[in-house]
Motif scaffolding. Structure first.
Motif, PDB file in Angstrom:
ATOM      1  N   ALA A 275      33.388  41.846 -90.177  1.00 24.97           N
ATOM      2  CA  ALA A 275      32.704  43.524 -90.593  1.00 24.97           C
ATOM      3  C   ALA A 275      31.750  43.219 -91.961  1.00 24.97           C
ATOM      4  N   ALA A 276      32.582  42.181 -92.772  1.00 24.13           N
ATOM      5  CA  ALA A 276      32.479  41.573 -94.318  1.00 24.13           C
ATOM      6  C   ALA A 276      31.023  41.088 -93.306  1.00 24.13           C
ATOM      7  N   ALA A 277      31.469  39.889 -92.977  1.00 24.84           N
ATOM      8  CA  ALA A 277      30.399  38.855 -92.663  1.00 24.84           C
ATOM      9  C   ALA A 277      29.288  39.679 -92.402  1.00 24.84           C
ATOM     10  N   ALA A 278      28.908  40.797 -91.501  1.00 26.78           N
ATOM     11  CA  ALA A 278      28.550  41.365 -90.749  1.00 26.78           C
ATOM     12  C   ALA A 278      27.645  41.893 -92.384  1.00 26.78           C
ATOM     13  N   GLU A 279      28.558  42.250 -93.497  1.00 26.97           N
ATOM     14  CA  GLU A 279      27.271  43.613 -94.510  1.00 26.97           C
ATOM     15  C   GLU A 279      27.045  42.257 -95.594  1.00 26.97           C
ATOM     16  N   VAL A 280      27.095  41.462 -95.581  1.00 28.95           N
ATOM     17  CA  VAL A 280      26.684  39.798 -96.170  1.00 28.95           C
ATOM     18  C   VAL A 280      25.412  39.593 -95.656  1.00 28.95           C
ATOM     19  N   SER A 281      25.365  39.682 -94.199  1.00 28.37           N
ATOM     20  CA  SER A 281      24.398  38.976 -93.503  1.00 28.37           C
ATOM     21  C   SER A 281      23.258  40.302 -93.561  1.00 28.37           C
ATOM     22  N   LYS A 282      23.235  42.024 -93.761  1.00 26.53           N
ATOM     23  CA  LYS A 282      22.942  42.628 -93.493  1.00 26.53           C
ATOM     24  C   LYS A 282      22.338  42.460 -95.359  1.00 26.53           C
ATOM     25  N   ARG A 283      23.147  43.181 -95.874  1.00 28.42           N
ATOM     26  CA  ARG A 283      22.705  42.711 -97.571  1.00 28.42           C
ATOM     27  C   ARG A 283      21.802  41.416 -97.497  1.00 28.42           C
ATOM     28  N   ALA A 284      21.754  40.393 -97.180  1.00 26.26           N
ATOM     29  CA  ALA A 284      20.920  39.349 -97.217  1.00 26.26           C
ATOM     30  C   ALA A 284      19.845  39.448 -96.569  1.00 26.26           C
ATOM     31  N   VAL A 285      19.631  40.054 -95.500  1.00 29.05           N
ATOM     32  CA  VAL A 285      18.292  40.789 -94.719  1.00 29.05           C
ATOM     33  C   VAL A 285      17.538  41.444 -95.717  1.00 29.05           C
ATOM     34  N   LEU A 286      18.298  42.915 -95.754  1.00 24.08           N
ATOM     35  CA  LEU A 286      18.186  43.430 -97.308  1.00 24.08           C
ATOM     36  C   LEU A 286      16.641  42.948 -98.338  1.00 24.08           C
ATOM     37  N   ILE A 287      17.409  42.758 -98.314  1.00 25.79           N
ATOM     38  CA  ILE A 287      17.213  41.541-100.092  1.00 25.79           C
ATOM     39  C   ILE A 287      15.772  41.128 -99.184  1.00 25.79           C
ATOM     40  N   THR A 288      16.110  39.989 -98.374  1.00 26.29           N
ATOM     41  CA  THR A 288      14.434  39.533 -97.997  1.00 26.29           C
ATOM     42  C   THR A 288      14.025  40.247 -98.284  1.00 26.29           C
ATOM     43  N   LEU A 289      14.100  41.867 -97.094  1.00 24.66           N
ATOM     44  CA  LEU A 289      12.857  41.892 -96.519  1.00 24.66           C
ATOM     45  C   LEU A 289      12.008  42.849 -97.925  1.00 24.66           C
ATOM     46  N   ALA A 290      13.095  42.896 -99.061  1.00 24.26           N
ATOM     47  CA  ALA A 290      12.599  43.991-100.398  1.00 24.26           C
ATOM     48  C   ALA A 290      11.819  42.388-100.786  1.00 24.26           C
ATOM     49  N   ASP A 291      11.759  41.541-101.249  1.00 26.91           N
ATOM     50  CA  ASP A 291      11.565  40.362-101.734  1.00 26.91           C
ATOM     51  C   ASP A 291      10.523  40.135-101.164  1.00 26.91           C
ATOM     52  N   ASN A 292      10.147  40.244 -99.782  1.00 30.27           N
ATOM     53  CA  ASN A 292       8.622  39.870 -98.651  1.00 30.27           C
ATOM     54  C   ASN A 292       7.664  40.757 -98.840  1.00 30.27           C
ATOM     55  N   PHE A 293       8.608  42.049 -99.393  1.00 34.46           N
ATOM     56  CA  PHE A 293       8.307  43.450 -99.536  1.00 34.46           C
ATOM     57  C   PHE A 293       7.250  43.717-100.890  1.00 34.46           C
ATOM     58  N   GLU A 294       6.968  43.694-102.002  1.00 40.40           N
ATOM     59  CA  GLU A 294       6.998  43.316-103.452  1.00 40.40           C
ATOM     60  C   GLU A 294       6.083  41.850-103.356  1.00 40.40           C
ATOM     61  N   SER A 295       6.310  41.045-102.723  1.00 40.23           N
ATOM     62  CA  SER A 295       5.248  39.515-102.749  1.00 40.23           C
ATOM     63  C   SER A 295       3.262  40.224-101.745  1.00 40.23           C
ATOM     64  N   SER A 296       4.378  40.929-101.028  1.00 43.98           N
ATOM     65  CA  SER A 296       2.504  41.904-100.634  1.00 43.98           C
ATOM     66  C   SER A 296       1.978  42.500-101.601  1.00 43.98           C
ATOM     67  N   VAL A 297       2.801  43.427-102.094  1.00 49.56           N
ATOM     68  CA  VAL A 297       2.081  44.210-102.551  1.00 49.56           C
ATOM     69  C   VAL A 297       1.518  43.806-104.092  1.00 49.56           C
ATOM     70  N   ALA A 298       1.840  42.911-104.397  1.00 46.66           N
ATOM     71  CA  ALA A 298       1.399  41.484-105.257  1.00 46.66           C
ATOM     72  C   ALA A 298      -0.185  41.089-104.878  1.00 46.66           C
ATOM     73  N   GLN A 299       0.527  40.973-104.302  1.00 49.67           N
ATOM     74  CA  GLN A 299      -1.018  40.508-103.351  1.00 49.67           C
ATOM     75  C   GLN A 299      -2.216  41.212-103.798  1.00 49.67           C
ATOM     76  N   VAL A 300      -1.711  42.092-103.159  1.00 53.22           N
ATOM     77  CA  VAL A 300      -2.751  43.301-102.655  1.00 53.22           C
ATOM     78  C   VAL A 300      -3.533  43.869-104.484  1.00 53.22           C
ATOM     79  N   VAL A 301      -3.393  43.378-104.923  1.00 54.23           N
ATOM     80  CA  VAL A 301      -2.864  44.506-106.163  1.00 54.23           C
ATOM     81  C   VAL A 301      -4.123  43.306-107.040  1.00 54.23           C
TER      82      VAL A 301
END
Length: 301
Positions: A275-301
Motif C-alpha cells: 500500500a505504501a509503494a502504491a501510494e508513492v507510485s500514485k504520488r509520482a504519477v500525479l506529480i508527473t501529470l502536474a508537471d506536464n500540465f504546467e509545461s503545456s500551459v506555458a507553451q500556450v501562453v
C-alpha cells in the motif's frame, strides 16, 4: 516356741494372727487380679505364665494352711479333731485340683525347661515324699502320738512348699521376660513404623518437588510466553517447556498459533508495504501529470 504352747494358753491376739495373715494374703492375691486392666487382652504367653503362677499360689496357700494344722498338732502333741481333719481334707483336695490343672499346662510345648523342672520337683517332693510324711502324721493324729518331731516336720514341709514357691517364681520370671520381649518387639515395630513413615514423607516431598519442578514451573513459563504472544511478541521461545505430556500438547498448540500469527503478521506487513509503494507510485504519477500540465500551459501562453 509359741507353737509348743497349749492352744488354750495362747492369747486371743496371738491365736488370731495366722487367720489375719491368711486374709491379708488372699486380699493381696485378689488385688493382683483386680489390677488387670479390663478389656485389655493379655498375650497368650504372658497369660500362660500368669495362670501357672496363680495355680502355684493356690497350691502353696492350700498346702500351707494344711501344714499349719499339722504343725500345731505336732508341736502341742494334741490329736486332730474331726472338724480339723475335714478342713485339711478339703485343703488337700483343692491343692490336688490346682496341681492337676498345672500339670496339664506343664505339658504344653511352650513350657520352659525351668518351669517343667520345677513341676517335676513338686511332683516328686510335695506329692511324693512329703505326701508320705503327711499321711503318717494323719495316721498318728487320732492319738496325738506323732512319730515325727516338730523340727523335722517343719523342715521337710517347708522344703516341699518351697518347691511350689519355686514354680511360682519361675512362672513370674517367665511372664516378666515375655513382657520385656514384647516390649522390645513393640519398640522395634515402632522404630520400623517411624522409618517407614519418614520414607513415605520423603517420597511425598520428592513427589511434590517433582510436580512443582515438572508441572508448575512449566505451566508458569508457558503462561509467561503466551502473555508475550498475546501482546504481539511473536519471537517467544517455548521449546524450554516441551514434553510428552498434556503440557507438551499445549506447547505444540501454542507453537502452531505462533506460526500462524507470524504468517498473519508477515502478510499484514507485506500489505502495508504494498500500500505504501502504491501510494508513492500514485504520488509520482500525479506529480508527473502536474508537471506536464504546467509545461503545456506555458507553451500556450
Amino acid at each position: 516356741t509359741g507353737l509348743s504352747v497349749v492352744s488354750d494358753a495362747r492369747t486371743a491376739e496371738s491365736a488370731s494372727l495366722p487367720g489375719e495373715f491368711k486374709v491379708l494374703v488372699e486380699r493381696f492375691h485378689a488385688t493382683g487380679i483386680a489390677l488387670q486392666p479390663p478389656g485389655v487382652p493379655i498375650p497368650y504367653r504372658v497369660g500362660y505364665e500368669l495362670q501357672l503362677q496363680d495355680l502355684a499360689w493356690q497350691m502353696r496357700e492350700y498346702g500351707g494352711r494344711e501344714r499349719t494344722y499339722m504343725a500345731i498338732a505336732i508341736a502341742t502333741g494334741a490329736p486332730l479333731s474331726e472338724v480339723s481333719l475335714k478342713e485339711m481334707s478339703v485343703l488337700h483336695m483343692l491343692a490336688q485340683k490346682s496341681w492337676h490343672e498345672a500339670s496339664i499346662l506343664l505339658q504344653a510345648p511352650n513350657a520352659s525347661n525351668g518351669v517343667v523342672a520345677a513341676g517335676e520337683t513338686i511332683k516328686s517332693e510335695y506329692f511324693g515324699s512329703y505326701n508320705s510324711l503327711r499321711k503318717q502324721v494323719l495316721a498318728d493324729a487320732a492319738t496325738g502320738a506323732y512319730s515325727v518331731t516338730f523340727e523335722d516336720f517343719f523342715a521337710k514341709s517347708s522344703k516341699a512348699l518351697a518347691n511350689i514357691e519355686a514354680l511360682s517364681l519361675a512362672t513370674g520370671d517367665g511372664a516378666i521376660a515375655e513382657a520385656k520381649a514384647m516390649e522390645r518387639r513393640a519398640t522395634i515395630n515402632l522404630v520400623f513404623e517411624v522409618i517407614v513413615a519418614a520414607i513415605l514423607l520423603l517420597g511425598m516431598a520428592c513427589a511434590t518437588w517433582y510436580l512443582t519442578r515438572r508441572v508448575s514451573h512449566r505451566l508458569s513459563a508457558l503462561s509467561i510466553e503466551m502473555s508475550k504472544l498475546a501482546d504481539g511478541d511473536y519471537s517467544i521461545d517455548i521449546t524450554q517447556v516441551h514434553g510428552k505430556d498434556e503440557i507438551g500438547d499445549m506447547v505444540q498448540t501454542v507453537a502452531i498459533f505462533q506460526e500462524t500469527a507470524k504468517e498473519v503478521e508477515s502478510m499484514r506487513s507485506s500489505q502495508i508495504e504494498q500500500a505504501a509503494a502504491a501510494e508513492v507510485s500514485k504520488r509520482a504519477v500525479l506529480i508527473t501529470l502536474a508537471d506536464n500540465f504546467e509545461s503545456s500551459v506555458a507553451q500556450v501562453v
